[in-house]
Structure formats: structure tokens, C-alpha cells
Design an enzyme around this catalytic site. Structure first.
Site, PDB file in Angstrom:
ATOM      1  N   ARG A  43       0.990  -1.311  -0.081  1.00 27.12           N
ATOM      2  CA  ARG A  43       0.045   0.128  -0.014  1.00 27.12           C
ATOM      3  C   ARG A  43       0.836   1.128  -0.016  1.00 27.12           C
ATOM      4  NH1 ARG A  43      -4.717  -2.093   4.301  1.00 27.12           N
ATOM      5  NH2 ARG A  43      -5.924  -3.347   2.777  1.00 27.12           N
ATOM      6  N   LYS A 221     -14.973 -17.379   6.224  1.00 26.77           N
ATOM      7  CA  LYS A 221     -16.470 -17.120   6.134  1.00 26.77           C
ATOM      8  C   LYS A 221     -16.961 -16.901   4.836  1.00 26.77           C
ATOM      9  CE  LYS A 221     -17.956 -14.207   9.287  1.00 26.77           C
ATOM     10  NZ  LYS A 221     -17.513 -13.191  10.127  1.00 26.77           N
ATOM     11  N   GLY A 350      -6.092  -9.832   2.683  1.00 28.00           N
ATOM     12  CA  GLY A 350      -4.798  -9.714   3.498  1.00 28.00           C
ATOM     13  C   GLY A 350      -4.005 -11.178   3.474  1.00 28.00           C
ATOM     14  N   GLY A 373     -11.913  -6.217   1.735  1.00 24.52           N
ATOM     15  CA  GLY A 373     -13.386  -6.112   1.915  1.00 24.52           C
ATOM     16  C   GLY A 373     -13.750  -5.185   0.694  1.00 24.52           C
TER      17      GLY A 373
END
Ligand code: ADP
Ligand code: MG
Length: 405
Positions: A43, A221, A350, A373
Site C-alpha cells: 500500500r 467465512k 490480507g 473487503g
């Protein structure tokens, strides 16, 4: 949308840019880099060209970012005060001033001040007294509760510091926060170079993917990833599932999953999705103490074969419990197969990207998204508030400056 890349020296000289980046980097990763053990955080690397673009054209740059999720309540009692100072040292952006300064070979002024009390106009004057091409880094915006509340007044005051705003933080663009969304109401706003490239790559796999398109989904998930599966159900050729996500599908097939990580509440939905013959599940697994912790060798072989045939790949989420080395085989094999394939691949998340970054080989066709996300939401077809905010044309901030002070 307006793009920073379309601006020239004529537009930018002597102007002050508020540049939103995402330096939300864990202390362990930061220390690894500072001690020469790991390479430059992605980043940070991605926004360096943007900063250079701006300063080379004579703009001043004020860098805005958040870091972590520091609790922002400020209390008078001394115990809470010491907790606050601990949080400040854990989440401060100060180390990034030094890192940027080294990478850009230019001084970077760190600005730590009480955003509540200080006079933003005074600060603006201070910034304007520095020569064109100067770089500033503001302290972690999440030290103030206003940031996450998308507070309009705060955004308006923040906007006083610059002449225009650039969003170069794809990974926070799914958040309606003050320095991502509200600020665009007060300044002419632009898409940064890294964000432009990121959107181009994601649009490529969404709008015109070369087929076969293979989507690999793993991780903890299914509820986080379901949007992507649904949005690509028609477009994709195959979905290769692993990790906790696959376990939920196995449970939906009434297969014994024992102590494995899965989501009970998602079983009906998984059962529904299984009607699609495109969903491919592991055919063997690595089990330890009654829990499925990785995909097995037959699955690795099968998935590798399918990946070989792909022209486009999207990957998010590891195939197993990668925190333990012995359950990392499946994920490593997938990463290697992607690098070996001739497909254009977009990878995010990540954990997923950290595994990918350790794989050797020719990675020119692999695009690593900075978003976890944000990437999942974008690929699910959702509108990201930070991107939407850039679509509206605003009045120049200059007229509004008086009313804010
Ligand atoms: P990413 O960060 O790449 O988006 P996620 O956060 O969705 O990925 O998932 C990563 C986590 O999923 C890891 O902590 C990993 O241990 C866990 N995980 C994946 N498969 C399993 C499994 N079979 N059992 C337990 N945990 C798993
Ligand atoms: Mg994760």
C-alpha cells in the site's frame, strides 16, 4: 469521474493536494520492513508514483490516512489518558514520515496536532508557506471519532487544508468516512493513479473477462464472499472452493465436517448454490483432531488442472489454516498454479496476498489488489461510497472556505 492522471503542471503547480492513502499497516509488517526483513508494504509502494506525480508538477501534498481501529474516546481521567497515549503510540502514522522521506528522497513533515482545537486556516497558511513540492503527513485520522462518523463539519475543516482532493485508497473506499466521502463535498475531487489502475484491473475481470473465468474462494467465512459468488454465477465458468467456505458447502451436502470451521447459518444458501454445477468442492482434505484444515493432494491436482485452463482468475481466501505451516500446502499450490498459468489474475485479501507475495516466479499477469473487503464488495457489484462520491461534481472549495472558518 475526474482523474489525477489528466492533470498537468499547468493545473497543479502551487496547488495543495489532500491525498487520501491507506497506510493501515500492522506494526509487525512495519517493523519487518524497517529492519530490512520484508519488502516495502504494497500500500505504500502503490502510492509513491502518485506522490511523485504531484510533486514533480509543483503541487504540495498533504497525505491523509487512518491506521488500525484506535478507540477514539478522549477522557479526562488519568488512567484513560495513559491508555490513550498507548493507543497513540500503537497506531501513530509517524513512522511513515521517515519511510516516505527515505523512499522519495525528500523531507516529509509530520503534522500531529489536535484537530479539534487547532485553527485549520492557520495550519493551511503554514503549509502554503512551504515551497511547491513539499510533502506533509497528517496524524492518524481515526484518532478522532468524526472520521468514522463521516462527519461533515470535520470534513469541511479538513478541506481547508488543500485546494483539491485525491482518493488513492481503494482499500478504504467501501467505508463512508469523512476523509473518503464527506470531504468530496468541499473540494474538487479526483481519482488517484493507484485507484485508477485498481479500478481498471477490477473492471477488466468484471466486464470483459477472457474465458474460461475461474473464481477461487477460500478463507474463513462464506458470508463475506457470497456476494461475489452470486454476482459471478452466470459469468464465471468454475468456482473452486476451499477453506471454511468449502466446509460450509460440505456440511450442506450432509458430509461430516466434525470440528471444522464452517457457518451453520449459511447452510441453506450453500445448498441452494450447489444446484449450480459450476461450484467445485474439495475431493479430499487434510484433517487434524477432527477438523478439516487444508485441501488434500487430489484436490490440489484437480484444482491445478482447472487453473491451467483458465484465461482469467479471481482469487480471495486461503485454502486452509495457513497460520500453521503444515496446513499451508494447498494455498501455496494454488498460488504457484496461478503464477504458472497464462491467465490474467486478480488477487485480494490480507492473508491471500501475503501468501502470493512469497511465491516466486513471473507475476506480470497477476494483479494484487490492495483491497480485501473493498475488492469483495466491488466484485459483488456493490457501489462503494468512496468511489460514488468521486462521481459528483462539486463547487470549488474556494467559495466555501469563508463559511467554514
Ligand atoms: P483474506 O484475508 O485473504 O481475505 P480471510 O480473512 O477470508 O482471507 O480468511 C483467512 C483465514 O481463514 C485464515 O486465518 C485461515 O486460517 C482461515 N482458514 C481458512 N481455511 C480454514 C480451515 N479449513 N480451518 C480453519 N481456518 C481456516
Ligand atoms: Mg483476512
Amino acid at each position: 469521474m475526474k482523474y489525477l492522471s489528466s492533470l498537468s503542471k499547468k493545473n497543479l503547480a502551487k496547488q495543495t493536494c489532500l491525498l487520501r492513502v491507506d497506510f493501515n499497516i500492522e506494526n509487525t509488517d512495519l517493523h519487518g520492513y524497517e529492519h530490512g526483513l520484508t519488502r516495502i508494504p504494497l500500500r505504500v509502494e502503490r502510492v509513491l508514483p502518485t506522490i511523485k506525480f504531484l510533486i514533480d508538477r509543483g503541487a504540495r501534498v498533504v497525505i491523509l490516512s487512518h491506521r488500525g481501529r484506535p478507540k477514539t474516546q478522549i477522557s479526562a481521567d488519568s488512567q484513560r489518558k495513559s491508555a490513550l497515549s498507548q493507543r497513540k503510540s500503537a497506531f501513530t502514522l509517524k513512522p511513515f514520515a521517515k519511510i516516505l522521506s527515505k523512499l522519495l528522497k525528500k523531507p516529509v513533515q509530520f503534522i500531529d496536532f489536535n484537530f479539534r482545537k487547532s485553527d485549520f486556516l492557520k495550519l493551511r497558511n503554514k503549509i502554503e508557506n512551504f515551497p511547491p513540492g513539499s510533502i506533509f503527513l497528517l496524524e492518524n485520522l481515526r484518532f478522532l471519532p468524526e472520521e468514522e462518523k463521516n462527519d461533515k463539519k470535520f470534513a469541511q475543516r479538513l478541506a481547508l487544508l488543500g485546494d483539491f482532493y485525491v482518493n488513492d485508497a481503494f482499500s478504504v473506499s467501501h467505508r463512508a468516512h469523512a476523509s473518503v466521502v464527506a470531504i468530496t463535498q468541499f473540494l474538487p475531487s479526483y481519482v488517484g493513479l493507484a485507484l485508477e489502475n485498481e479500478l481498471k484491473k477490477l473492471n477488466q475481470v468484471m466486464k470483459s473477462p477472457k474465458k474460461p473465468l475461474i473464481i477461487i474462494i477460500g478463507g474463513a467465512k462464506i458470508s463475506d464472499k457470497i456476494g461475489v459468488i452470486k454476482n459471478f454465477l452466470k459469468k464465471a465458468d468454475w468456482f473452486l472452493l476451499g477453506g471454511g467456505v468449502a466446509n460450509t458447502f460440505l456440511a450442506a451436502q450432509k458430509l461430516p465436517v466434525g470440528q471444522s470451521l464452517y457457518e451453520e447459518t449459511m447452510i441453506p444458501l450453500a445448498r441452494q448454490l450447489l444446484k449450480s454445477k459450476k461450484i467445485i468442492l474439495p475431493i479430499d482434505s487434510v484433517v487434524s483432531k477432527g477438523a478439516i484444515l487444508d485441501i488434500g493432494p487430489k484436490t490440489i491436482k484437480k484444482y491445478t488442472e482447472i487453473i491451467k485452463s483458465a484465461k482469467t482468475i479471481i482469487w480471495n481466501g486461503p485454502m486452509g489454516y495457513i497460520e500453521a505451516k503444515r496446513f499451508r500446502k494447498g494455498t501455496n499450490a494454488i498460488a504457484k498454479a496461478i503464477v504458472k498459468s497464462r491467465a490474467f489474475a486478480v488477487i485480494g485479501g490480507g492473508e491471500t496476498t501475503s501468501i502470493m507475495s512469497k511465491v516466486k516466479g513471473q507475476k506480470s499477469k497477476v494483479f494484487i489488489s490492495t483491497g480485501g473487503g473493498a475488492m469483495l464488495e466491488y466484485l459483488a457489484g456493490k457501489k462503494l461510497p468512496g468511489i460514488e462520491a468521486l462521481k459528483y461534481r462539486r463547487k470549488s472549495a474556494l467559495n466555501q472556505r469563508q463559511s467554514a472558518s
